[in-house]
Scaffold this motif. Structure first.
Motif, short mmCIF file in Angstrom:
data_model
loop_
_atom_site.label_atom_id
_atom_site.label_comp_id
_atom_site.label_asym_id
_atom_site.label_seq_id
_atom_site.Cartn_x
_atom_site.Cartn_y
_atom_site.Cartn_z
N ALA A 121 30.28 4.21 -6.75
CA ALA A 121 29.41 3.99 -7.92
C ALA A 121 28.71 5.29 -8.31
O ALA A 121 28.62 5.63 -9.50
N GLU A 122 28.21 6.02 -7.31
CA GLU A 122 27.55 7.30 -7.59
C GLU A 122 28.53 8.29 -8.18
O GLU A 122 28.21 9.07 -9.06
N TYR A 123 29.75 8.27 -7.63
CA TYR A 123 30.77 9.20 -8.10
C TYR A 123 31.11 8.96 -9.57
O TYR A 123 31.24 9.90 -10.35
N LYS A 124 31.19 7.70 -9.94
CA LYS A 124 31.52 7.36 -11.35
C LYS A 124 30.44 7.92 -12.27
O LYS A 124 30.71 8.49 -13.32
N ARG A 125 29.19 7.75 -11.86
CA ARG A 125 28.07 8.23 -12.68
C ARG A 125 28.13 9.75 -12.81
O ARG A 125 27.99 10.31 -13.90
N ALA A 126 28.35 10.41 -11.68
CA ALA A 126 28.38 11.88 -11.68
C ALA A 126 29.56 12.38 -12.53
O ALA A 126 29.45 13.35 -13.27
N TYR A 127 30.69 11.67 -12.42
CA TYR A 127 31.90 12.07 -13.15
C TYR A 127 31.63 12.04 -14.66
O TYR A 127 31.97 12.97 -15.39
N PHE A 128 30.99 10.97 -15.12
CA PHE A 128 30.73 10.87 -16.56
C PHE A 128 29.59 11.79 -17.00
O PHE A 128 29.55 12.22 -18.15
N ALA A 129 28.67 12.09 -16.08
CA ALA A 129 27.62 13.08 -16.42
C ALA A 129 28.32 14.40 -16.74
O ALA A 129 28.06 15.02 -17.77
N VAL A 130 29.24 14.81 -15.88
CA VAL A 130 29.94 16.08 -16.10
C VAL A 130 30.81 15.99 -17.36
O VAL A 130 30.82 16.89 -18.19
N ASN A 131 31.51 14.87 -17.49
CA ASN A 131 32.42 14.69 -18.64
C ASN A 131 31.70 14.81 -19.98
O ASN A 131 32.22 15.38 -20.93
N SER A 132 30.48 14.28 -20.04
CA SER A 132 29.81 14.22 -21.34
C SER A 132 28.82 15.36 -21.56
O SER A 132 28.25 15.47 -22.63
N ARG A 133 28.62 16.22 -20.54
CA ARG A 133 27.55 17.22 -20.70
C ARG A 133 28.01 18.65 -20.45
O ARG A 133 27.18 19.57 -20.51
N SER A 134 29.29 18.86 -20.16
CA SER A 134 29.68 20.22 -19.79
C SER A 134 30.03 21.05 -21.01
O SER A 134 30.36 20.53 -22.07
N VAL A 135 29.96 22.35 -20.86
CA VAL A 135 30.34 23.27 -21.94
C VAL A 135 31.61 24.01 -21.51
O VAL A 135 31.91 24.12 -20.31
N TYR A 136 32.33 24.50 -22.51
CA TYR A 136 33.58 25.19 -22.21
C TYR A 136 33.30 26.64 -21.81
O TYR A 136 32.43 27.31 -22.36
N LEU A 137 34.05 27.13 -20.83
CA LEU A 137 33.98 28.54 -20.43
C LEU A 137 35.39 29.07 -20.33
O LEU A 137 36.29 28.35 -19.90
N ASN A 138 35.57 30.31 -20.69
CA ASN A 138 36.86 30.94 -20.44
C ASN A 138 37.12 30.89 -18.92
O ASN A 138 36.24 31.27 -18.15
N PRO A 139 38.30 30.40 -18.48
CA PRO A 139 38.51 30.16 -17.04
C PRO A 139 38.29 31.40 -16.18
O PRO A 139 37.97 31.27 -15.00
N ARG A 140 38.45 32.59 -16.75
CA ARG A 140 38.27 33.78 -15.90
C ARG A 140 36.81 34.19 -15.78
O ARG A 140 36.42 34.94 -14.91
N GLN A 141 35.99 33.65 -16.69
CA GLN A 141 34.59 34.06 -16.69
C GLN A 141 33.83 33.39 -15.55
O GLN A 141 34.03 32.22 -15.27
N LEU A 142 33.00 34.14 -14.90
CA LEU A 142 32.11 33.69 -13.82
C LEU A 142 32.85 33.27 -12.55
O LEU A 142 32.25 32.75 -11.62
N LYS A 143 34.17 33.47 -12.51
CA LYS A 143 34.92 33.04 -11.33
C LYS A 143 34.96 34.19 -10.31
O LYS A 143 35.40 35.29 -10.66
N PRO A 144 34.49 33.95 -9.07
CA PRO A 144 34.54 35.04 -8.09
C PRO A 144 35.99 35.41 -7.74
O PRO A 144 36.89 34.57 -7.89
#
Ligand SMILES: C[S@@+](CC[C@H](N)C(=O)[O-])C[C@H]1O[C@@H](n2cnc3c(N)ncnc32)[C@H](O)[C@@H]1O
Length: 457
Positions: free
Chosen positions: A201-224
């Protein structure tokens, strides 16, 4: 009453309200936290409740125009792959030796784990670095995914298909996470991870939090350069959570751009307003951004809302809609059809992108499919050539069948609304889904009227 309070009362428009106390507290803690990380709220953004959208952002003092920056958030405020990689405790939960190339998860699924990890630290020891952010996240979500079973039974196939797909994906990822982390005990409270802490149940909530609130980043940016999670991930690390910035709501009438821009010491994530319906937005007026040119079905299933008269909307039909229409319409049921026509359409993928658009009319594929089913008299050895290279006008003779199809869909959706109305009560998701269905009915009715207006001209 002090001067500041008098000013505030004068300026805040009547149809907005300040967030309630506990929300205000958590937003203040978040401002302070981001300020420590270097954020200067130069556009004087503030969260308010707006009647149409719920919580959103406005500027308290500035008038903003196209071309202006809306927010400039230092990159170290983002929750990105760099954040997860830098967290020793979180990395230690994922033993690299157990990673399996046939059981990978998306980066979104991993960020959802990170939110749960931080939430647990926050609750048990107040030691989460994200505590301030976590307290500003919504407590519930309104995607159809969270509808009660009785409500799901009153929803159309198109919504159910997406919801079932989301469910399959979430359960698949959760199973993989369970295999990797599930049997470990938390160092601070001794509880078992997947059984007691990272529950489904917690995972579902967290999954949709990320799904509905994330911003796009170029995949190479900020990646160590070295990435512990690399061989666990199935795709790019092309997104991040952006505290406070994720309080902007979406509108179809603005265009915004987002980019990481150097600031001398590091980088800022900058959102700029490119175009808006108005030339100047006043203080206390809600500021919107664009999540993309998204139709209502996508907004509803991924974000839990829809827009009335959404400029990017269209209505899609499936082949089984046409099969049902034939079965239910006496006139069409009496007609004879080629035995293998539906097989032919499926085999050649002609049923993709069958939609109507209020301004552009009927899509080419829908026109072709209706023509093949209802108008093609003889068998069609050369029909694929005709579809690809032929004269489009030859498929124009399907207006009556298109009208039947639209009317069939309107009546089907009205039936779903009626069924929802008959339930003793609706969840928040059920209420949103019902108004979405009514918006679809409105859209299709307007489409039908516009077709008739055109044919009468
Ligand atoms: C990135 S958040 C925006 C801030 C959000 N309203 C909040 O209070 O946390 C995205 C969520 O905001 C809501 N939202 C965004 N735009 C909206 C709009 N135009 N109308 C209604 N709700 C909207 C949806 O619930 C969506 O999942």
């Amino acid at each position: 009453m002090g001067r500041t309070q008098r000013l505030r009362q004068r300026r805040a428009p009547k149809d907005t309200t300040h967030p309630v106390d506990h929300e205000l507290d958590s937003l203040h803690v978040l401002y302070a936290h981001l300020n420590c990380l270097g954020w200067r709220n130069t556009t004087q953004l503030s969260a308010l409740h707006f009647p149409q959208t719920g919580r959103g952002l406005c500027s308290k003092r500035q008038r903003l125009r196209p071309g202006n920056e809306l927010i400039r958030l230092p990159a170290n405020c983002l929750i990105s792959i760099a954040t997860l990689e830098a967290d020793d405790q979180f990395r230690a939960l994922f033993n690299k030796d157990l990673f399996d190339k046939d059981a990978r998860i998306s980066f979104q699924a991993l960020v959802a784990c990170y939110l749960m990890h931080q939430q647990h630290l926050h609750e048990t020891s107040q030691q989460s670095t994200l505590g301030a952010y976590l307290d500003t996240l919504p407590r519930s979500y309104t995607m159809p995914y969270f509808c009660a079973m009785s409500e799901l039974q009153c929803l159309p196939e198109a919504l159910l298909e997406r919801t079932v797909g989301q469910n399959r994906q979430i359960r698949e990822y959760y199973q993989i996470i369970k295999t990797l982390v599930g049997t470990q005990h938390c160092e601070c409270c001794g509880q078992l991870y997947c059984q007691d802490i990272w529950t489904l149940a917690e995972y579902k909530r967290a999954y949709f939090a990320v799904n509905s609130r994330s911003v796009y980043l170029n995949p190479r940016q900020l990646k160590p350069a070295r990435c512990h999670f690399q061989s666990l991930l199935s795709g790019d690390t092309n997104m991040a959570l952006a505290p406070f910035l994720d309080l902007f709501n979406h509108s179809d009438s603005v265009q915004t751009t987002a980019e990481l821009s150097p600031n001398g010491k590091g980088q800022d994530y900058v959102l700029t307003l490119d175009t808006a319906a108005k030339s100047e937005l006043q203080p206390y007026e809600q500021l919107f951004i664009s999540y993309g040119a998204l139709p209502n079905l996508k907004l509803l299933t991924d974000y839990g809302f829809y827009l009335e008269r959404n400029a990017h909307d269209f209505f899609e039909f499936s082949l089984s809609d046409i099969e049902q229409l034939i079965a239910q319409n006496r006139k069409l049921a009496a007609q004879t059809y080629h035995r293998n026509i539906f097989k032919f359409i499926r085999e050649h993928n002609l049923y993709d992108q069958m939609f109507v658009h209020i301004d552009d009319g009927c899509s080419h594929n829908l026109r072709v499919v209706l023509h093949l089913i209802f108008k093609q008299q003889a068998y069609f050895p050369n029909v694929l050539n005709q579809i690809a290279f032929g004269d489009v006008a030859q498929f124009d003779d399907v207006q009556p069948e298109l009208s039947y199809l639209v009317a069939h869909k309107i009546s089907e959706y009205q039936g779903f609304v009626k069924a929802l109305n008959q339930l003793p009560q609706l969840t928040e998701s059920g209420v949103v889904a019902r108004s979405y269905l009514l918006e679809c009915v409105r859209y299709l009715s307007d489409f039908e009227s516009s077709v008739h207006c055109q044919s009468n001209e």
